[in-house]
Design an enzyme around this catalytic site. Structure first.
Site, short mmCIF file in Angstrom:
data_model
loop_
_atom_site.label_atom_id
_atom_site.label_comp_id
_atom_site.label_asym_id
_atom_site.label_seq_id
_atom_site.Cartn_x
_atom_site.Cartn_y
_atom_site.Cartn_z
N ARG A 176 0.82 -1.22 0.00
CA ARG A 176 0.00 0.00 0.00
C ARG A 176 0.84 1.25 0.00
NH1 ARG A 176 -5.79 -0.83 2.31
NH2 ARG A 176 -5.70 -3.06 2.37
N ARG A 192 -21.88 -3.31 1.94
CA ARG A 192 -21.09 -4.55 2.01
C ARG A 192 -21.35 -5.35 3.29
NH1 ARG A 192 -14.75 -4.57 1.35
NH2 ARG A 192 -14.85 -3.02 3.00
N ARG A 216 -18.33 -4.83 8.39
CA ARG A 216 -17.03 -4.50 8.98
C ARG A 216 -17.10 -3.18 9.74
NH1 ARG A 216 -12.74 -5.36 4.13
NH2 ARG A 216 -11.91 -3.48 5.11
N ARG A 239 -9.75 5.87 5.21
CA ARG A 239 -9.20 4.83 4.34
C ARG A 239 -9.10 5.32 2.90
NH1 ARG A 239 -13.55 0.81 5.16
NH2 ARG A 239 -12.46 -0.59 3.75
P1 AP5 Z 1 -14.75 -5.71 -2.10
O1 AP5 Z 1 -14.40 -6.74 -3.12
O2 AP5 Z 1 -14.97 -6.15 -0.71
O3 AP5 Z 1 -13.71 -4.47 -2.14
P2 AP5 Z 1 -12.17 -4.40 -1.76
O4 AP5 Z 1 -11.48 -3.72 -2.89
O5 AP5 Z 1 -11.66 -5.73 -1.34
O6 AP5 Z 1 -12.25 -3.35 -0.58
P3 AP5 Z 1 -11.75 -3.44 0.91
O7 AP5 Z 1 -12.59 -2.45 1.68
O8 AP5 Z 1 -11.69 -4.85 1.40
O9 AP5 Z 1 -10.33 -2.86 0.81
P4 AP5 Z 1 -9.54 -2.28 1.99
O10 AP5 Z 1 -8.30 -2.00 1.30
O11 AP5 Z 1 -10.12 -1.15 2.71
O12 AP5 Z 1 -9.63 -3.38 3.11
P5 AP5 Z 1 -8.62 -4.47 3.54
O13 AP5 Z 1 -9.40 -5.57 4.12
O14 AP5 Z 1 -7.66 -4.77 2.46
O15 AP5 Z 1 -16.06 -4.96 -2.66
C1 AP5 Z 1 -16.68 -3.93 -1.90
C2 AP5 Z 1 -18.21 -4.06 -2.00
O16 AP5 Z 1 -18.60 -3.75 -3.34
C3 AP5 Z 1 -18.75 -5.46 -1.72
O17 AP5 Z 1 -19.98 -5.35 -1.06
C4 AP5 Z 1 -18.93 -6.10 -3.13
O18 AP5 Z 1 -19.98 -7.05 -3.15
C5 AP5 Z 1 -19.27 -4.86 -3.95
N1 AP5 Z 1 -18.77 -4.92 -5.32
C6 AP5 Z 1 -17.56 -5.41 -5.73
N2 AP5 Z 1 -17.43 -5.26 -7.07
C7 AP5 Z 1 -18.56 -4.62 -7.49
C8 AP5 Z 1 -19.00 -4.17 -8.76
N3 AP5 Z 1 -18.26 -4.34 -9.88
N4 AP5 Z 1 -20.20 -3.55 -8.84
C9 AP5 Z 1 -20.97 -3.36 -7.72
N5 AP5 Z 1 -20.60 -3.78 -6.49
C10 AP5 Z 1 -19.39 -4.40 -6.37
O19 AP5 Z 1 -7.81 -3.72 4.70
C11 AP5 Z 1 -8.43 -3.42 5.92
C12 AP5 Z 1 -7.43 -2.73 6.85
O20 AP5 Z 1 -6.33 -3.63 7.13
C13 AP5 Z 1 -6.78 -1.45 6.35
O21 AP5 Z 1 -7.60 -0.33 6.51
C14 AP5 Z 1 -5.53 -1.42 7.23
O22 AP5 Z 1 -5.85 -1.01 8.53
C15 AP5 Z 1 -5.13 -2.88 7.27
N6 AP5 Z 1 -4.22 -3.24 6.17
C16 AP5 Z 1 -4.49 -4.12 5.16
N7 AP5 Z 1 -3.46 -4.19 4.32
C17 AP5 Z 1 -2.51 -3.35 4.79
C18 AP5 Z 1 -1.22 -2.97 4.34
N8 AP5 Z 1 -0.70 -3.47 3.21
N9 AP5 Z 1 -0.52 -2.08 5.09
C19 AP5 Z 1 -1.03 -1.58 6.22
N10 AP5 Z 1 -2.25 -1.86 6.71
C20 AP5 Z 1 -2.99 -2.75 5.99
MG MG Z 2 -11.07 -6.59 0.51
#
Ligand code: AP5
Ligand code: MG
Length: 222
Positions: A88, A127, A160, A171
């Site tokens: 990221r 979601r 979530r 975010r």
């Molecule tokens: P979804 O597929 O869930 O979206 P996503 O891109 O995976 O979004 P996230 O919110 O999971 O990403 P994020 O980066 O915030 O969270 P993460 O868990 O990685 O789709 C979203 C919604 O839209 C769903 O309801 C789906 O059904 C719908 N949808 C999908 N495609 C669609 C379409 N084409 N049309 C309509 N609807 C659609 O990270 C969480 C936390 O972990 C971070 O905030 C941070 O605190 C920590 N973290 C994770 N990785 C790191 C890192 N590398 N470094 C530091 N901290 C980190």
């Molecule tokens: Mg995700």
């Protein structure tokens, strides 16, 4: 093949990863899913990371990098990984390059899912994910067959904590100010594919596969 999926929160990384891992035969490594699982299991790492997740902030690089690099060295990742949510920032990307190099591997291609901010907010508000395996649903675009229950494993669906309130804007700001810099990092290495993520879920999947094929053909010629 080692692939990175980059996209803002709600762009569909998790949704597309579920489909792509089976079509491409690679392992799905999602840093956010790993943190949530560690918290559910009440490990030290999970409890420490959860405070950052709740606020919508990034978990410190040293914790995140160590967790992901150790995961991608496991045997099921030897045939390739699909990284979702990692790296990221540039420091994480450089650590990833170094970690992969140690095992004679490298990132082959980076897919950016491009979705406008107003659409991201709508998706996050609808979601729900499942308790057992973090399968992803959406009240508007991809509802479960039975309300509140995962189609795939029957576990409970929940919202979530970071999809509510101020954490959502924090975010998105981190993504558009910081993570977005990775597009230049990988673009300058000719590894970047940009996909229109603002189409329905199956159309995005088809677009990714066709752009991946075109990318491979260009590479083979080149
Ligand atoms: P979804 O597929 O869930 O979206 P996503 O891109 O995976 O979004 P996230 O919110 O999971 O990403 P994020 O980066 O915030 O969270 P993460 O868990 O990685 O789709 C979203 C919604 O839209 C769903 O309801 C789906 O059904 C719908 N949808 C999908 N495609 C669609 C379409 N084409 N049309 C309509 N609807 C659609 O990270 C969480 C936390 O972990 C971070 O905030 C941070 O605190 C920590 N973290 C994770 N990785 C790191 C890192 N590398 N470094 C530091 N901290 C980190
Ligand atoms: Mg995700």
């Amino acid at each position: 093949m080692n692939i990175i999926l980059i996209g803002a929160q709600g762009s569909g990384k998790g949704t597309q990863a579920e489909k792509l891992t089976s079509s491409l035969g690679v392992s799905h490594v999602a840093s956010g899913d790993m943190f949530r699982k560690a918290f559910d299991e009440k490990t030290e790492l999970g409890i420490k990371a959860n405070a950052y997740l709740d606020r919508g902030e990034l978990v410190p690089d040293d914790i995140t990098v160590a967790m992901v690099l150790s995961r991608i060295k496991e045997p099921d990742c030897a045939n390739g990984v699909l990284l979702d949510g990692f790296p990221r920032n540039i420091a994480q990307a450089q650590s990833l390059d170094e970690g992969l190099k140690e095992t004679g591997r490298q990132i082959d291609v980076v897919i950016y899912l491009d979705v406008p901010r107003e659409e991201l907010l709508k998706r996050l508000s609808g979601r729900f994910i499942c308790r057992a395996n973090q399968h992803v649903y959406n009240l508007y675009a991809n509802p479960p067959k039975v309300a509140g229950v995962c189609d795939l494993d029957g576990s409970e669906l929940y919202q979530r904590s970071d999809d509510r309130g101020e954490a959502v804007q924090i975010r998105l700001d981190i993504f558009f100010n910081e993570t977005i810099q990775l597009l230049d990092y990988y673009g300058s290495q000719q590894k970047l594919i940009e996909v229109n993520g603002n189409q329905d879920i199956d159309q995005v999947h088809t677009a990714i596969l066709s752009q991946l094929n075109a990318f491979k053909q260009r590479k083979n010629k080149g």
